[in-house]
Write a protein that holds these residues in place. Structure first.
Motif, PDB file in Angstrom:
ATOM      1  N   MET A   1     -16.156 -41.449   3.078  1.00  0.00           N
ATOM      2  CA  MET A   1     -16.159 -41.728   4.523  1.00  0.00           C
ATOM      3  C   MET A   1     -16.080 -40.432   5.337  1.00  0.00           C
ATOM      4  SD  MET A   1     -16.395 -45.009   4.718  1.00  0.00           S
ATOM      5  CE  MET A   1     -15.849 -45.482   6.336  1.00  0.00           C
ATOM      6  N   VAL A   2     -15.196 -39.526   4.931  1.00  0.00           N
ATOM      7  CA  VAL A   2     -15.064 -38.247   5.642  1.00  0.00           C
ATOM      8  C   VAL A   2     -16.360 -37.439   5.510  1.00  0.00           C
ATOM      9  CG1 VAL A   2     -13.831 -36.038   5.661  1.00  0.00           C
ATOM     10  CG2 VAL A   2     -12.555 -38.179   5.448  1.00  0.00           C
ATOM     11  N   ALA A   3     -16.903 -37.378   4.276  1.00  0.00           N
ATOM     12  CA  ALA A   3     -18.144 -36.636   4.060  1.00  0.00           C
ATOM     13  C   ALA A   3     -19.299 -37.260   4.839  1.00  0.00           C
ATOM     14  CB  ALA A   3     -18.469 -36.585   2.566  1.00  0.00           C
ATOM     15  N   ALA A   4     -19.366 -38.592   4.864  1.00  0.00           N
ATOM     16  CA  ALA A   4     -20.444 -39.267   5.604  1.00  0.00           C
ATOM     17  C   ALA A   4     -20.359 -38.956   7.092  1.00  0.00           C
ATOM     18  CB  ALA A   4     -20.380 -40.772   5.366  1.00  0.00           C
ATOM     19  N   ALA A   5     -19.151 -38.892   7.623  1.00  0.00           N
ATOM     20  CA  ALA A   5     -18.994 -38.560   9.040  1.00  0.00           C
ATOM     21  C   ALA A   5     -19.488 -37.141   9.323  1.00  0.00           C
ATOM     22  CB  ALA A   5     -17.526 -38.698   9.450  1.00  0.00           C
ATOM     23  N   LEU A   6     -19.097 -36.186   8.480  1.00  0.00           N
ATOM     24  CA  LEU A   6     -19.537 -34.801   8.688  1.00  0.00           C
ATOM     25  C   LEU A   6     -21.048 -34.654   8.491  1.00  0.00           C
ATOM     26  CD1 LEU A   6     -16.631 -32.883   6.934  1.00  0.00           C
ATOM     27  CD2 LEU A   6     -17.152 -32.911   9.373  1.00  0.00           C
ATOM     28  N   VAL A   7     -21.574 -35.295   7.447  1.00  0.00           N
ATOM     29  CA  VAL A   7     -23.014 -35.230   7.189  1.00  0.00           C
ATOM     30  C   VAL A   7     -23.785 -35.883   8.338  1.00  0.00           C
ATOM     31  CG1 VAL A   7     -24.840 -36.133   5.685  1.00  0.00           C
ATOM     32  CG2 VAL A   7     -22.847 -35.014   4.691  1.00  0.00           C
ATOM     33  N   SER A   8     -23.254 -36.977   8.866  1.00  0.00           N
ATOM     34  CA  SER A   8     -23.924 -37.655   9.986  1.00  0.00           C
ATOM     35  C   SER A   8     -23.977 -36.776  11.221  1.00  0.00           C
ATOM     36  CB  SER A   8     -23.206 -38.966  10.321  1.00  0.00           C
ATOM     37  OG  SER A   8     -23.283 -39.848   9.253  1.00  0.00           O
ATOM     38  N   ILE A   9     -22.874 -36.112  11.513  1.00  0.00           N
ATOM     39  CA  ILE A   9     -22.839 -35.233  12.694  1.00  0.00           C
ATOM     40  C   ILE A   9     -23.848 -34.101  12.531  1.00  0.00           C
ATOM     41  CG2 ILE A   9     -21.422 -33.559  13.942  1.00  0.00           C
ATOM     42  CD1 ILE A   9     -19.015 -35.441  13.320  1.00  0.00           C
ATOM     43  N   VAL A  10     -23.814 -33.439  11.375  1.00  0.00           N
ATOM     44  CA  VAL A  10     -24.744 -32.318  11.143  1.00  0.00           C
ATOM     45  C   VAL A  10     -26.174 -32.834  11.054  1.00  0.00           C
ATOM     46  CG1 VAL A  10     -25.371 -30.474   9.550  1.00  0.00           C
ATOM     47  CG2 VAL A  10     -22.970 -30.897  10.063  1.00  0.00           C
ATOM     48  N   GLY A  11     -26.362 -33.988  10.394  1.00  0.00           N
ATOM     49  CA  GLY A  11     -27.693 -34.569  10.276  1.00  0.00           C
ATOM     50  C   GLY A  11     -28.272 -34.976  11.618  1.00  0.00           C
ATOM     51  N   PHE A  12     -27.436 -35.420  12.524  1.00  0.00           N
ATOM     52  CA  PHE A  12     -27.890 -35.766  13.870  1.00  0.00           C
ATOM     53  C   PHE A  12     -28.351 -34.525  14.618  1.00  0.00           C
ATOM     54  CE2 PHE A  12     -26.979 -36.403  18.418  1.00  0.00           C
ATOM     55  CZ  PHE A  12     -27.829 -37.462  18.661  1.00  0.00           C
ATOM     56  N   LEU A  13     -27.632 -33.420  14.432  1.00  0.00           N
ATOM     57  CA  LEU A  13     -27.968 -32.176  15.127  1.00  0.00           C
ATOM     58  C   LEU A  13     -29.199 -31.487  14.533  1.00  0.00           C
ATOM     59  CD1 LEU A  13     -24.353 -30.791  15.627  1.00  0.00           C
ATOM     60  CD2 LEU A  13     -25.821 -31.909  17.328  1.00  0.00           C
ATOM     61  N   SER A  14     -29.385 -31.622  13.213  1.00  0.00           N
ATOM     62  CA  SER A  14     -30.509 -30.961  12.549  1.00  0.00           C
ATOM     63  C   SER A  14     -30.978 -31.804  11.359  1.00  0.00           C
ATOM     64  CB  SER A  14     -30.077 -29.568  12.094  1.00  0.00           C
ATOM     65  OG  SER A  14     -31.149 -28.886  11.529  1.00  0.00           O
ATOM     66  N   PRO A  15     -31.698 -32.897  11.618  1.00  0.00           N
ATOM     67  CA  PRO A  15     -32.034 -33.842  10.548  1.00  0.00           C
ATOM     68  C   PRO A  15     -32.930 -33.282   9.445  1.00  0.00           C
ATOM     69  CG  PRO A  15     -33.065 -34.497  12.622  1.00  0.00           C
ATOM     70  CD  PRO A  15     -32.182 -33.339  12.916  1.00  0.00           C
ATOM     71  N   LEU A  16     -33.969 -32.549   9.802  1.00  0.00           N
ATOM     72  CA  LEU A  16     -34.881 -32.036   8.777  1.00  0.00           C
ATOM     73  C   LEU A  16     -34.172 -31.055   7.858  1.00  0.00           C
ATOM     74  CD1 LEU A  16     -37.673 -31.894   7.527  1.00  0.00           C
ATOM     75  CD2 LEU A  16     -38.214 -30.053   9.137  1.00  0.00           C
ATOM     76  N   ASN A  17     -33.409 -30.133   8.420  1.00  0.00           N
ATOM     77  CA  ASN A  17     -32.695 -29.163   7.590  1.00  0.00           C
ATOM     78  C   ASN A  17     -31.637 -29.836   6.720  1.00  0.00           C
ATOM     79  OD1 ASN A  17     -34.159 -26.949   8.436  1.00  0.00           O
ATOM     80  ND2 ASN A  17     -32.803 -26.545  10.153  1.00  0.00           N
ATOM     81  N   MET A  18     -31.038 -30.915   7.209  1.00  0.00           N
ATOM     82  CA  MET A  18     -30.044 -31.632   6.406  1.00  0.00           C
ATOM     83  C   MET A  18     -30.712 -32.315   5.221  1.00  0.00           C
ATOM     84  SD  MET A  18     -26.877 -31.970   6.380  1.00  0.00           S
ATOM     85  CE  MET A  18     -25.966 -32.733   5.083  1.00  0.00           C
ATOM     86  N   VAL A  19     -31.870 -32.906   5.442  1.00  0.00           N
ATOM     87  CA  VAL A  19     -32.611 -33.543   4.341  1.00  0.00           C
ATOM     88  C   VAL A  19     -33.015 -32.492   3.314  1.00  0.00           C
ATOM     89  CG1 VAL A  19     -34.753 -34.742   3.745  1.00  0.00           C
ATOM     90  CG2 VAL A  19     -33.385 -35.519   5.691  1.00  0.00           C
ATOM     91  N   ILE A  20     -33.533 -31.368   3.774  1.00  0.00           N
ATOM     92  CA  ILE A  20     -33.917 -30.284   2.858  1.00  0.00           C
ATOM     93  C   ILE A  20     -32.699 -29.796   2.085  1.00  0.00           C
ATOM     94  CG2 ILE A  20     -34.717 -27.885   2.738  1.00  0.00           C
ATOM     95  CD1 ILE A  20     -36.576 -28.553   5.129  1.00  0.00           C
ATOM     96  N   GLY A  21     -31.593 -29.563   2.784  1.00  0.00           N
ATOM     97  CA  GLY A  21     -30.381 -29.079   2.133  1.00  0.00           C
ATOM     98  C   GLY A  21     -29.838 -30.062   1.113  1.00  0.00           C
ATOM     99  N   GLY A  22     -29.785 -31.329   1.474  1.00  0.00           N
ATOM    100  CA  GLY A  22     -29.300 -32.354   0.545  1.00  0.00           C
ATOM    101  C   GLY A  22     -30.186 -32.480  -0.681  1.00  0.00           C
ATOM    102  N   THR A  23     -31.495 -32.429  -0.470  1.00  0.00           N
ATOM    103  CA  THR A  23     -32.435 -32.511  -1.589  1.00  0.00           C
ATOM    104  C   THR A  23     -32.273 -31.330  -2.531  1.00  0.00           C
ATOM    105  OG1 THR A  23     -33.993 -33.703  -0.184  1.00  0.00           O
ATOM    106  CG2 THR A  23     -34.873 -32.710  -2.192  1.00  0.00           C
ATOM    107  N   VAL A  24     -32.135 -30.145  -1.978  1.00  0.00           N
ATOM    108  CA  VAL A  24     -31.967 -28.949  -2.811  1.00  0.00           C
ATOM    109  C   VAL A  24     -30.687 -29.041  -3.626  1.00  0.00           C
ATOM    110  CG1 VAL A  24     -31.511 -26.459  -2.733  1.00  0.00           C
ATOM    111  CG2 VAL A  24     -33.386 -27.419  -1.408  1.00  0.00           C
ATOM    112  N   VAL A  25     -29.584 -29.447  -3.009  1.00  0.00           N
ATOM    113  CA  VAL A  25     -28.308 -29.533  -3.729  1.00  0.00           C
ATOM    114  C   VAL A  25     -28.393 -30.562  -4.855  1.00  0.00           C
ATOM    115  CG1 VAL A  25     -25.865 -30.138  -3.516  1.00  0.00           C
ATOM    116  CG2 VAL A  25     -26.932 -28.696  -1.797  1.00  0.00           C
ATOM    117  N   VAL A  26     -28.978 -31.723  -4.581  1.00  0.00           N
ATOM    118  CA  VAL A  26     -29.095 -32.751  -5.613  1.00  0.00           C
ATOM    119  C   VAL A  26     -29.966 -32.255  -6.764  1.00  0.00           C
ATOM    120  CG1 VAL A  26     -30.064 -35.033  -6.112  1.00  0.00           C
ATOM    121  CG2 VAL A  26     -28.614 -34.706  -4.108  1.00  0.00           C
TER     122      VAL A  26
END
Length: 188
Positions: free
Chosen positions: A49-74
């Motif tokens: 829940m805490v991680a989802a909240a932080l990821v949502s905030i950052v993802g809202f501010l920069s969605p494409l970079n968050m998707v790229i970052g998440g994909t790279v980490v996975v």
């Protein structure tokens, strides 16, 4: 065995007063590791829940970079896990030094993301939630309910998403894995 989502723990249990937090014994790494693993299993839904909240905030501010970052980490995580299953030296390192293994994954991800996208998205959207989880799991003292739930997870009575991730990082005890294998054979 079916994967079950762990229950959301009460927030006053998750983040109570300072009496339930203490610095880990840095001289006894295995005890510290046991505390971290136990807390990761017990509070996994709260961490999510805490991680989802932080990821949502950052993802809202920069969605494409968050998707790229998440994909790279996975992809880097899956690559490291695959390599550690095929190379004995990496398997030993992962088992003996799990923190080093996770740091290697994060550093590799960081360098790849620095070429592909925004590093600050990586720092705040991916690394910060992981750091918060690690700090909380390191400092939070365990209680009886925590220990009982972890034993159930360990012997295979329950299987949760964090248990699967910790199995991939080989952070479950060998003897508990043997018991879980035995129970699954008996069930068949």
């Amino acid at each position: 065995m079916e994967v079950q989502v762990a229950p959301l723990r009460a927030w006053d249990d998750f983040f109570p007063g300072s009496d339930r937090f203490a610095l880990p014994d840095l001289k006894d790494i295995s005890k510290w590791n046991n505390r971290v693993v136990s807390n990761l299993l017990y509070y996994q839904t709260n961490y999510l829940m805490v991680a989802a909240a932080l990821v949502s905030i950052v993802g809202f501010l920069s969605p494409l970079n968050m998707v790229i970052g998440g994909t790279v980490v996975v992809l880097v995580f899956l690559g490291f896990v695959w390599m550690s299953h095929n190379k004995d030296i990496l398997r030993k390192m992962k088992k003996q030094y799990p923190t080093t293994f996770v740091v290697a994954i994060m550093l590799s991800s960081y360098f790849l993301i620095s070429y592909l996208g925004d590093v600050m998205v990586f720092m705040f959207g991916i690394t910060l939630p992981l750091l918060l989880m690690f700090v909380h799991a390191s400092l939070r003292l365990r209680n009886i309910q925590n220990k009982l739930q972890n034993k159930m997870e360990g012997i295979g009575l329950k299987k949760t998403p964090m248990g699967i991730i910790l199995d991939a990082l080989e952070q479950q005890e060998d003897s508990i894995n043997k018991i879980a294998d035995y129970i699954s054979k008996v069930k068949e």
